[in-house]
Design a protein around this motif. Structure first.
Motif, PDB file in Angstrom:
ATOM      1  N   ASP A   1       0.570   3.691  -7.997  1.00  0.00           N
ATOM      2  CA  ASP A   1      -0.626   4.033  -8.754  1.00  0.00           C
ATOM      3  C   ASP A   1      -1.578   4.938  -7.966  1.00  0.00           C
ATOM      4  O   ASP A   1      -2.688   5.192  -8.388  1.00  0.00           O
ATOM      5  N   HIS A   2      -1.141   5.417  -6.823  1.00  0.00           N
ATOM      6  CA  HIS A   2      -1.918   6.390  -6.064  1.00  0.00           C
ATOM      7  C   HIS A   2      -0.974   7.238  -5.230  1.00  0.00           C
ATOM      8  O   HIS A   2       0.235   7.016  -5.197  1.00  0.00           O
ATOM      9  N   SER A   3      -1.503   8.216  -4.557  1.00  0.00           N
ATOM     10  CA  SER A   3      -0.660   9.121  -3.778  1.00  0.00           C
ATOM     11  C   SER A   3      -0.174   8.462  -2.489  1.00  0.00           C
ATOM     12  O   SER A   3      -0.738   7.470  -2.027  1.00  0.00           O
TER      13      SER A   3
ATOM     14  N   GLY B   1      -1.866   5.725   0.099  1.00  0.00           N
ATOM     15  CA  GLY B   1      -1.161   4.540   0.562  1.00  0.00           C
ATOM     16  C   GLY B   1      -1.199   4.422   2.080  1.00  0.00           C
ATOM     17  O   GLY B   1      -1.407   3.343   2.623  1.00  0.00           O
ATOM     18  N   LEU B   2      -1.013   5.553   2.759  1.00  0.00           N
ATOM     19  CA  LEU B   2      -1.110   5.548   4.218  1.00  0.00           C
ATOM     20  C   LEU B   2      -2.513   5.150   4.665  1.00  0.00           C
ATOM     21  O   LEU B   2      -2.675   4.371   5.612  1.00  0.00           O
TER      22      LEU B   2
ATOM     23  N   ALA C   1       0.832  -1.206   0.000  1.00  0.00           N
ATOM     24  CA  ALA C   1       0.000   0.000   0.000  1.00  0.00           C
ATOM     25  C   ALA C   1       0.866   1.254   0.000  1.00  0.00           C
ATOM     26  O   ALA C   1       0.585   2.214  -0.717  1.00  0.00           O
ATOM     27  N   ILE C   2       1.934   1.231   0.783  1.00  0.00           N
ATOM     28  CA  ILE C   2       2.836   2.385   0.851  1.00  0.00           C
ATOM     29  C   ILE C   2       3.688   2.495  -0.412  1.00  0.00           C
ATOM     30  O   ILE C   2       3.925   3.583  -0.920  1.00  0.00           O
TER      31      ILE C   2
END
Length: 95
Positions: free
Chosen positions: A33-35, A39-40, A28-29
Motif C-alpha cells: 500500500d506504499h512505495s 517501506g524502507l 513494512a518492506i
C-alpha cells in the motif's frame, strides 16, 4: 558438528519486543500500500525504535533474528531446489 547443525536453520528464541519488531520491519518492506522507499523508511523507523528502547543489544538481537530467519528461508529454498544453502546464498547476494 552438532553446534553447526543447531545453528543452521534454527531461529533463536525471540523476546516479544524483538518478535514484534521483526514482524513490523518485514511487513513494512512487503506492504503493497506504499512505495518500496516508504517501506524502507518505515523499516528504518522500526530499527531506530528498537535502538531507542533496547539499546545496541536490542538492535543486535533484531539483526540476528532477521538474519537467522533469512538463513532458514534460504536453506528451505535451497533444499527444494537440490542446492546447498551456501550456494543459494551466494547466488541470492551476488554483487
Amino acid at each position: 558438528m552438532e553446534d553447526r547443525d543447531k545453528a543452521q536453520g534454527e531461529v533463536p528464541a525471540l523476546s516479544a519486543v524483538t518478535r514484534a519488531a521483526v514482524r513490523a520491519a518485514v511487513l513494512a518492506i512487503l506492504s503493497d500500500d506504499h512505495s518500496y522507499e516508504a517501506g524502507l523508511h518505515k523499516a528504518r523507523t522500526v530499527a531506530e525504535g528498537v535502538l531507542a528502547a533496547l539499546g545496541p543489544q536490542g538492535l543486535i538481537e533484531l539483526v540476528l533474528a532477521l538474519t537467522s530467519q533469512l538463513a532458514a528461508e534460504i536453506e528451505e529454498k535451497a533444499s527444494e531446489n537440490g542446492l546447498l544453502a551456501a550456494d543459494m546464498a551466494e547466488i541470492r547476494f551476488l554483487d
